[in-house]
Scaffold this motif. Structure first.
Motif, PDB file in Angstrom:
ATOM      1  N   ALA A  61       0.839  -1.202   0.000  1.00 18.51           N
ATOM      2  CA  ALA A  61       0.000   0.000   0.000  1.00 18.51           C
ATOM      3  C   ALA A  61       0.870   1.247   0.000  1.00 18.51           C
ATOM      4  CB  ALA A  61      -0.936  -0.003   1.200  1.00 18.51           C
ATOM      5  N   GLU A  62       1.946   1.211   0.794  1.00 13.86           N
ATOM      6  CA  GLU A  62       2.893   2.324   0.811  1.00 13.86           C
ATOM      7  C   GLU A  62       4.196   1.876   1.433  1.00 13.86           C
ATOM      8  OE1 GLU A  62       1.850   5.835   3.066  1.00 13.86           O
ATOM      9  OE2 GLU A  62       1.357   4.684   4.836  1.00 13.86           O
ATOM     10  N   MET A  63       5.213   2.693   1.219  1.00 14.97           N
ATOM     11  CA  MET A  63       6.531   2.426   1.768  1.00 14.97           C
ATOM     12  C   MET A  63       7.228   3.764   1.952  1.00 14.97           C
ATOM     13  SD  MET A  63       9.598   0.321  -0.107  1.00 14.97           S
ATOM     14  CE  MET A  63       8.818  -1.255   0.039  1.00 14.97           C
ATOM     15  N   PHE A  64       7.885   3.948   3.110  1.00 11.02           N
ATOM     16  CA  PHE A  64       8.671   5.164   3.274  1.00 11.02           C
ATOM     17  C   PHE A  64       9.859   4.935   4.185  1.00 11.02           C
ATOM     18  CE2 PHE A  64       5.035   5.522   6.106  1.00 11.02           C
ATOM     19  CZ  PHE A  64       5.539   5.976   7.318  1.00 11.02           C
ATOM     20  N   LEU A  65      10.791   5.857   4.116  1.00 10.52           N
ATOM     21  CA  LEU A  65      12.083   5.743   4.765  1.00 10.52           C
ATOM     22  C   LEU A  65      12.354   7.003   5.577  1.00 10.52           C
ATOM     23  CD1 LEU A  65      14.673   3.887   4.650  1.00 10.52           C
ATOM     24  CD2 LEU A  65      15.410   5.295   2.747  1.00 10.52           C
ATOM     25  N   THR A  66      12.797   6.824   6.832  1.00 12.85           N
ATOM     26  CA  THR A  66      13.168   7.968   7.671  1.00 12.85           C
ATOM     27  C   THR A  66      14.630   7.857   8.063  1.00 12.85           C
ATOM     28  OG1 THR A  66      12.724   6.961   9.827  1.00 12.85           O
ATOM     29  CG2 THR A  66      10.844   7.963   8.683  1.00 12.85           C
ATOM     30  N   THR A  79       3.157  11.059   2.792  1.00 10.96           N
ATOM     31  CA  THR A  79       2.677  10.607   4.095  1.00 10.96           C
ATOM     32  C   THR A  79       1.903  11.726   4.785  1.00 10.96           C
ATOM     33  OG1 THR A  79       4.714  11.309   5.184  1.00 10.96           O
ATOM     34  CG2 THR A  79       4.627   9.032   4.409  1.00 10.96           C
ATOM     35  N   THR A  80       1.179  11.370   5.823  1.00  9.75           N
ATOM     36  CA  THR A  80       0.416  12.356   6.585  1.00  9.75           C
ATOM     37  C   THR A  80       1.346  13.261   7.387  1.00  9.75           C
ATOM     38  OG1 THR A  80      -1.339  10.723   6.774  1.00  9.75           O
ATOM     39  CG2 THR A  80      -1.485  12.628   8.218  1.00  9.75           C
ATOM     40  N   ASP A  81       2.374  12.650   8.003  1.00 12.72           N
ATOM     41  CA  ASP A  81       3.309  13.388   8.860  1.00 12.72           C
ATOM     42  C   ASP A  81       4.705  13.415   8.256  1.00 12.72           C
ATOM     43  OD1 ASP A  81       1.319  13.671  10.832  1.00 12.72           O
ATOM     44  OD2 ASP A  81       1.885  11.786  11.780  1.00 12.72           O
ATOM     45  N   PHE A  82       5.445  14.433   8.604  1.00 12.20           N
ATOM     46  CA  PHE A  82       6.865  14.528   8.243  1.00 12.20           C
ATOM     47  C   PHE A  82       7.724  13.877   9.325  1.00 12.20           C
ATOM     48  CE2 PHE A  82      10.763  17.143   8.929  1.00 12.20           C
ATOM     49  CZ  PHE A  82      11.502  16.620   7.874  1.00 12.20           C
ATOM     50  N   VAL A  83       7.359  14.102  10.588  1.00 13.09           N
ATOM     51  CA  VAL A  83       8.106  13.574  11.725  1.00 13.09           C
ATOM     52  C   VAL A  83       7.468  12.247  12.145  1.00 13.09           C
ATOM     53  CG1 VAL A  83       8.892  13.991  14.086  1.00 13.09           C
ATOM     54  CG2 VAL A  83       8.620  15.921  12.510  1.00 13.09           C
ATOM     55  N   GLN A  84       8.257  11.177  12.132  1.00  5.77           N
ATOM     56  CA  GLN A  84       7.748   9.851  12.485  1.00  5.77           C
ATOM     57  C   GLN A  84       8.252   9.363  13.849  1.00  5.77           C
ATOM     58  OE1 GLN A  84       5.470   8.715  10.486  1.00  5.77           O
ATOM     59  NE2 GLN A  84       5.873  10.128   8.800  1.00  5.77           N
ATOM     60  N   SER A  85       9.232  10.036  14.425  1.00  7.01           N
ATOM     61  CA  SER A  85       9.878   9.553  15.653  1.00  7.01           C
ATOM     62  C   SER A  85       8.949   9.489  16.861  1.00  7.01           C
ATOM     63  CB  SER A  85      11.094  10.411  15.994  1.00  7.01           C
ATOM     64  OG  SER A  85      10.707  11.760  16.207  1.00  7.01           O
ATOM     65  N   GLY A 101       2.720  -4.536  13.145  1.00  8.95           N
ATOM     66  CA  GLY A 101       1.514  -4.058  13.816  1.00  8.95           C
ATOM     67  C   GLY A 101       0.308  -4.926  13.538  1.00  8.95           C
ATOM     68  N   THR A 102      -0.781  -4.561  14.170  1.00  7.70           N
ATOM     69  CA  THR A 102      -2.044  -5.253  13.933  1.00  7.70           C
ATOM     70  C   THR A 102      -2.734  -4.612  12.730  1.00  7.70           C
ATOM     71  OG1 THR A 102      -3.168  -3.789  15.487  1.00  7.70           O
ATOM     72  CG2 THR A 102      -2.334  -5.865  16.375  1.00  7.70           C
ATOM     73  N   PRO A 103      -3.598  -5.359  12.056  1.00  9.33           N
ATOM     74  CA  PRO A 103      -4.300  -4.777  10.910  1.00  9.33           C
ATOM     75  C   PRO A 103      -5.062  -3.517  11.322  1.00  9.33           C
ATOM     76  CG  PRO A 103      -4.638  -7.138  10.984  1.00  9.33           C
ATOM     77  CD  PRO A 103      -3.964  -6.747  12.270  1.00  9.33           C
ATOM     78  N   GLU A 104      -4.997  -2.512  10.465  1.00 15.76           N
ATOM     79  CA  GLU A 104      -5.673  -1.244  10.738  1.00 15.76           C
ATOM     80  C   GLU A 104      -6.073  -0.593   9.418  1.00 15.76           C
ATOM     81  OE1 GLU A 104      -1.727   1.603  11.024  1.00 15.76           O
ATOM     82  OE2 GLU A 104      -2.336   0.530  12.826  1.00 15.76           O
ATOM     83  N   PHE A 105      -7.100   0.242   9.481  1.00 17.87           N
ATOM     84  CA  PHE A 105      -7.511   0.974   8.286  1.00 17.87           C
ATOM     85  C   PHE A 105      -6.622   2.202   8.153  1.00 17.87           C
ATOM     86  CE2 PHE A 105      -9.994   4.026   5.830  1.00 17.87           C
ATOM     87  CZ  PHE A 105     -10.329   3.242   4.735  1.00 17.87           C
ATOM     88  N   ASP A 106      -5.971   2.335   7.014  1.00 19.57           N
ATOM     89  CA  ASP A 106      -5.106   3.477   6.756  1.00 19.57           C
ATOM     90  C   ASP A 106      -5.871   4.478   5.905  1.00 19.57           C
ATOM     91  OD1 ASP A 106      -3.241   5.306   5.596  1.00 19.57           O
ATOM     92  OD2 ASP A 106      -1.627   3.911   5.996  1.00 19.57           O
ATOM     93  N   ASP A 107      -6.169   5.645   6.487  1.00 19.59           N
ATOM     94  CA  ASP A 107      -6.933   6.678   5.784  1.00 19.59           C
ATOM     95  C   ASP A 107      -6.226   7.192   4.538  1.00 19.59           C
ATOM     96  OD1 ASP A 107      -9.238   6.809   7.408  1.00 19.59           O
ATOM     97  OD2 ASP A 107      -8.146   7.975   8.906  1.00 19.59           O
ATOM     98  N   SER A 108      -4.890   7.245   4.574  1.00 18.30           N
ATOM     99  CA  SER A 108      -4.173   7.827   3.430  1.00 18.30           C
ATOM    100  C   SER A 108      -4.243   6.939   2.194  1.00 18.30           C
ATOM    101  CB  SER A 108      -2.721   8.134   3.795  1.00 18.30           C
ATOM    102  OG  SER A 108      -2.007   6.945   4.060  1.00 18.30           O
TER     103      SER A 108
END
Length: 187
Positions: A61-66, A79-85, A101-108
């Motif tokens: 669904a998505e992938m990102f790197l911090t 992504t919704t946020d810039f800061v992930q920490s 994590g557990t399954p969750e609905f991702d709004d984005s």
């Protein structure tokens, strides 16, 4: 991806840039406001395209790197946020090496996903460089589970994936295959 030298270099350079700008010491709300337009420390179309193509190829669904302070370096989609920490998944991946994590609905991305995060470490020194997060659509897992289980289910036997919070079904697997329509919980 985590072992790709291009990514490791981008993480090192991004961390140096964030620290030179003193971003780790700033208030998160201010930092979010400062990077509201791009949600990236330094926009890099090559890295974003690489993640987008990889996510598409493996059906994520998505992938990102911090980088090591939790600031976005690259993503397959904004992504919704810039800061992930400040996120639990990020903190767990940094501390323990990974997070599922557990399954969750991702709004984005508008689908039920299973979030997976992994610490990225320098292959030669083991130094923490950042975190990579992927979101696997639950339907991918459903199809694999359904293919595996449906051949061994006989007669009226069913396997259901249930949302424990709401008590509703995500899907029902029978000898005929998988049904993702809302059904009554059986058993």
């Amino acid at each position: 991806i985590a072992n790709n030298p291009l990514m490791a270099n981008a993480l090192r350079e991004s961390a140096q840039e964030a620290e030179a700008k003193k971003l780790p010491q700033q208030d998160i709300k201010k930092t979010e406001a400062d990077f509201k337009a791009t949600k990236l420390l330094k926009p890099n179309a090559v890295l974003n395209d690489y993640l987008a193509n990889t996510a598409k190829e493996v059906n994520l669904a998505e992938m990102f790197l911090t980088e090591r302070n939790g600031f976005n370096v690259a993503f397959s989609d904004t992504t919704t946020d810039f800061v992930q920490s400040d996120e639990k998944w990020w903190q767990n991946a940094k501390k323990k090496g990974d997070f599922i994590g557990t399954p969750e609905f991702d709004d984005s991305v508008k689908v039920v996903v299973v979030p997976i995060a992994k610490a990225v470490k320098d292959p030669s020194s083991g130094q923490f460089l950042g975190v990579i997060k992927s979101e696997v659509p639950a339907t991918n897992l459903d199809k694999n589970i359904a293919n595996y289980l449906s051949s061994s289910l006989l007669g009226s036997r069913l396997v259901q994936t249930i949302d424990v919070d709401s008590g509703t079904t995500f899907n029902t697997i029978s000898a005929k295959g998988i049904s993702q329509t809302q059904q009554q919980v059986v058993g």
